[in-house]
Design an enzyme around this catalytic site. Structure first.
Site, PDB file in Angstrom:
ATOM      1  N   CYS A  37      21.241   8.864  10.686  1.00 50.99           N
ATOM      2  CA  CYS A  37      21.409   8.698  12.128  1.00 50.99           C
ATOM      3  C   CYS A  37      22.548   9.566  12.646  1.00 50.99           C
ATOM      4  O   CYS A  37      22.822   9.593  13.847  1.00 50.99           O
ATOM      5  CB  CYS A  37      21.673   7.247  12.473  1.00 50.99           C
ATOM      6  SG  CYS A  37      20.383   6.154  11.876  1.00 50.99           S
ATOM      7  N   CYS A 107      28.219   4.853  19.929  1.00 50.68           N
ATOM      8  CA  CYS A 107      29.392   5.062  19.072  1.00 50.68           C
ATOM      9  C   CYS A 107      30.334   3.857  19.157  1.00 50.68           C
ATOM     10  O   CYS A 107      30.911   3.433  18.151  1.00 50.68           O
ATOM     11  CB  CYS A 107      30.156   6.322  19.498  1.00 50.68           C
ATOM     12  SG  CYS A 107      29.197   7.825  19.333  1.00 50.68           S
TER      13      CYS A 107
END
Lengths: 138, 406
Positions: A37, A107
């Site tokens: 990812c 994030c």
């Protein structure tokens, strides 16, 4: 995409990069994300056994600038907090502090997951019940 | 001389307009502004003459005749015209087109569109080095196949497909051969006769010409190829592409082709020498890998993966000073790394760790030295920060870890 000043600063001068001894009873380690990812975070906390406060926090991150900055910021926020206080850190606080754009919110979610994974590791090591965490959407 | 920053190493995305090209174009904006289709006065004649001359310059670069050059707004339009135009024109012969998975999106997305129009597309896989398997190509041919569309040189990894072998197969089966030569034309010798090409797309802004102008080569003899126009209007460009000619752009395209042709040999040597030095410098680091075939490759392209660091994070370390591209896109909308690198069979981790270097006419040795140094420093710094690097150094097999996929 332009990064915010704060992201750039954390990227250039990351706080608390490193490794704690994961075999120690008072160290909790969280490893989240996946190489496929494009981001992997490892976040560690070291808890002072007498005060119950997080006395040290370290991270290592494979990822973009926002992922690095999110984990760097998380380690700063963790230090000096109790484990229970640390659980209240929300990914949106990170988004706000770092001015992350919508495409980088994942994030901050990853950083929150890393905090929780580290806390759970610490809890399990110390005979506490593992917390069931809500899965945030990445 | 002090080094001027930022350094531009993204010449596969676009190239700067050569000052010699710009100079040639300037009179055609205000002074010689005529419409090339105005047949009855000097303004039109001047413009038409300029377009004719540019058409010769463009044709010469690829060994075509001027009448075989159809000017378009760029390579994307030329790709569309070739694929859709052939699909429509030859529908009575069949509806099957063969292409490959590493083509540019302008080809792949057009093929997707053709599928919706009732076409059938075969997407050939590529080998680990990025080249297609000629045996696979021949096997994919059916009685309905009307076109083979395989690019000349790849925009991400620079590998050059076996064009002459492909065209021989196409010829043997009586199928047309189209190639997107956007990255190759002007950089390496491209010869539509020797290469056996029936249709070919290319663009000015990848060869130091202006943006907004490109061409489709359409063969006129053995066989005579026709495409259905995708733009209706005044019947310009032998009816294949209507629209007022972009005279300054076309003039610039012509000049750009002329310069590329004159300087190609020396420039290709200069660029490949610099590129090899860049590669050698960066491969001093452990766990750095070149992606794609290095024997059949455009002279100005390098694609390198730096294992255990993420491409976007890596670029952030120097992107104020060095402009280049990464195969990684770390956004919530697209966690997918480069489809070209994935088509080579690269793991997502390596695909996420790649940088694409596109050297160009204005790249200097000094810039290469700076780039090697800056990237090396950033890779080393980020590896110190990377949990994957630490695991690798401890001898942990990353595949043995159960990652939380999201």
């Amino acid at each position: 995409m332009a990064y915010s000043e704060k992201v750039i600063d954390h990227y250039q001068n990351p706080k608390n990069v490193g490794t704690l001894d994961k075999s120690k009873q008072n160290v909790g380690t969280g490893l989240v994300g996946a190489p496929e990812c494009g981001d992997v975070m490892r976040l560690q906390i070291e808890v002072d056994e007498t005060t119950g406060l997080i006395k040290d926090a370290k991270f290592k991150t494979f990822g973009c600038g926002s992922a690095i900055a999110s984990s760097s910021l998380a380690t700063e926020w963790l230090k000096g907090k109790t484990v229970d206080q640390a659980l209240t850190i929300d990914n949106m606080d990170i988004v706000e502090e770092l001015n992350l754009p919508p495409v980088k919110i994942h994030c901050s979610v990853l950083a929150e997951d890393a905090i929780k994974a580290a806390i759970n590791d610490y809890r399990v090591k110390n005979g506490l019940e593992e917390l069931v965490l809500d899965e945030k959407k990445h | 001389m002090s080094l001027k920053l930022p350094i531009y190493l993204d010449n596969n995305a676009t190239t700067p307009c050569d000052p010699r090209v710009l100079e040639e174009m300037l009179p055609y904006f205000a002074e010689k502004f005529g419409n090339a289709a105005s047949r009855n006065h000097p303004f039109g004649w001047v413009a038409e003459e300029a377009v004719d001359y540019a058409r010769e310059q463009v044709a010469k670069l690829v060994n075509a005749t001027p009448k075989e050059i159809i000017f378009t707004s760029g390579a994307t339009e030329a790709d569309n015209l070739a694929l859709k135009g052939v699909f429509e024109m030859y529908s009575s012969k069949g509806n099957h087109i063969i292409t490959c998975t590493t083509e540019h999106k302008a080809v792949l997305d057009t093929c997707k569109h053709i599928e919706k129009m009732g076409g059938e597309i075969a997407y050939l896989p590529v080998k680990a080095d990025g080249l297609i398997d000629l045996g696979e190509l021949e096997k994919a041919i059916t009685s309905k196949t009307i076109l083979i569309a395989i690019m000349y040189g790849n925009n991400e990894i620079g590998v050059i497909q076996p064009i002459r072998e492909i065209s021989a197969i196409a010829k043997k089966h009586g199928i047309l051969f189209f190639t997107d030569a956007t990255q190759a034309a002007g950089k390496i010798p491209v010869d539509v006769e020797a290469d056996g090409i029936d249709l070919m797309a290319f663009s000015a802004h990848k060869m130091y010409g202006p943006k907004g102008v490109g061409a489709l080569y359409v063969r006129r003899k053995s066989p005579r190829v026709k495409v259905t126009a995708q733009m209706d209007g005044g019947g310009h460009e032998r009816g294949m592409r209507s629209g007022t000619m972009n005279v300054p752009g076309i003039v610039g395209f012509g000049k750009a082709c002329e310069i590329c042709m004159n300087e190609m040999e020396a420039e290709a040597t200069r660029l490949s020498t610099m590129r090899d030095r860049l590669e050698k410098g960066l491969l001093q680091m452990e766990e750095a890998y070149v992606n794609g075939n290095t024997d059949h490759r455009l002279p100005h392209v390098a694609n390198i993966s730096f294992k255990y660091v993420e491409g976007e994070g890596l670029m952030m370390g120097f992107n104020k000073n060095i402009a280049l591209s990464s195969g990684s896109a770390c956004t919530s909308a697209s966690l997918e790394p480069s489809y070209v690198l994935k088509a080579l069979g690269l793991g997502d981790d390596l695909a996420h760790s790649s940088l694409r270097f596109g050297l160009g006419r204005f790249t200097t040795d000094e810039q290469i030295d700076y780039t090697i140094k800056a990237i090396t420093e950033t890779v080393l710094k980020l590896r110190e920060m990377s949990p994957l690097w630490e695991m690798y150094k401890e001898g942990i097999d990353l595949n043995s870890i159960e990652w939380a996929h999201h």
